[in-house]
Design an enzyme around this catalytic site. Structure first.
Site, short mmCIF file in Angstrom:
data_model
loop_
_atom_site.label_atom_id
_atom_site.label_comp_id
_atom_site.label_asym_id
_atom_site.label_seq_id
_atom_site.Cartn_x
_atom_site.Cartn_y
_atom_site.Cartn_z
N ASP A 121 0.75 -1.35 0.01
CA ASP A 121 0.02 0.11 0.16
C ASP A 121 0.74 1.22 -0.03
OD1 ASP A 121 1.04 0.08 2.63
OD2 ASP A 121 -0.88 0.03 3.70
N CYS A 143 -2.99 7.23 4.10
CA CYS A 143 -4.09 6.46 4.82
C CYS A 143 -5.18 6.25 4.41
CB CYS A 143 -3.87 6.57 6.31
SG CYS A 143 -2.28 6.36 7.22
#
Ligand SMILES: [Zn+2]
Length: 315
Positions: A109, A165
């Site tokens: 990610d 995030c």
């Protein structure tokens, strides 16, 4: 499809979140013989919207993602071997993790880890597939060292370098599409078939599907000059993670059993098993993995995390 060839193949999937669970599911059902899955984290309830190998029980027990994935994948295909690694992929361990695989698949990610994968795969001449999803958009690209352009040819040192995030805003169908693209190309690479040459960009919400031609750059720092600045970089000792947590890598080895014996009277032990020791002090929840790597939840201040770590765990 050549089943034998797939069964004799070995791949590494880096990351076992949204993309990683979809890809591992596809690869296991396709019958890829040995699948290494690496992830540093444990299952939490808000993962379930997009991380298909996990269920509520895994989240309640908060077991490491790769262990939960292994359990599920073995039920799906008992003929193959799943090799779970509970680790944060970093410059000190990546080459060891990928050393004898036929292919590496990106399911991370963050860009920092992707550049690290790019360096390690180019250096060791291992094909890899880049894949990323943000919101309703996604990208993927096949990288064959020495033949195609690499991730650094596509993206220079990025301005948006810091990991984000924004995972909660990820559309789960966009994940499934990028994971399917990566899985399809993975099977083609393992079977020595012709692969897609362009990078691909999609926006699933707005029905955009765009191939992008990427030129191999002669002066590319990674595939041209072979200066592997991410692979040659230092392991970050303290790192802020998504979801109000900080990760700390110890500077020396920590034995879980010793730590448990030392702390059991003074902290509130939640769980102690072969993978981790989890305990609570005030509002901070510590998960200490086998090698001493620790995630402190409830804390987003790296200085504070470091001082909590040295107070209870060690240097
Ligand atoms: Zn390059």
């Amino acid at each position: 499809m050549d089943k034998k060839k797939l069964l004799s193949s070995k791949i590494a999937i880096i990351g076992c979140g949204a993309l990683g669970t979809h890809i591992a599911n596809n690869m296991a059902r396709a019958g890829v013989g040995r699948i290494i899955i690496v992830d540093r984290d444990f299952v939490e309830i808000d993962n379930l919207q997009r991380q298909i190998l996990f269920d509520e029980e895994d989240a309640v027990k908060r077991i490491p993602k790769v262990m939960a994935a292994k359990k599920k994948l073995k039920k799906i295909n008992s003929e193959i071997e799943i090799i779970p690694i509970i680790e944060d992929v970093n410059p000190s361990n990546i080459e060891d993790i990928i050393k004898d695989v036929d292919l590496v698949i990106d399911a991370t990610d963050n860009l920092e880890t992707r550049f690290l994968i790019n360096d390690a795969c180019i250096k060791n001449d291992i094909p890899w597939i880049y894949g990323a999803v943000i919101g309703t958009e996604g990208m993927s690209m096949n990288i064959l060292p020495g033949k195609t352009a690499c991730l650094r040819c596509l993206l220079q040192m990025p301005t948006s370098f810091l990991p984000t995030c924004e995972t909660e805003g990820v559309l789960n169908t966009a994940v499934a599409i990028i994971a399917s693209i990566e899985s399809t190309e993975a099977i083609k690479i393992l079977l020595n078939k012709k692969i897609r040459e362009e990078a691909i960009y999609i926006d699933i919400w707005n029905s955009i599907w765009l191939p992008i031609k990427v030129e191999k750059k002669k002066d590319c720092i990674a595939c041209g000059k072979r200066e592997f600045e991410f692979l040659n970089g230092k392991v970050t000792q303290v790192k802020t993670l998504c979801g109000n947590a900080v990760q700390i890598n110890p500077t020396k080895e920590i034995l879980l059993k010793d730590l448990y014996n030392r702390l059991k009277e003074i902290v509130d032990v939640i769980d102690f098993n072969e993978y981790f020791l989890r305990f609570k002090i005030n509002d901070y929840e510590f998960t200490v993995f086998k090698n001493g790597r620790t995630i402190i939840k409830g804390c987003n201040d790296e200085k504070l995390a470091k001082s909590l770590f040295s107070k209870y765990i060690g240097s």
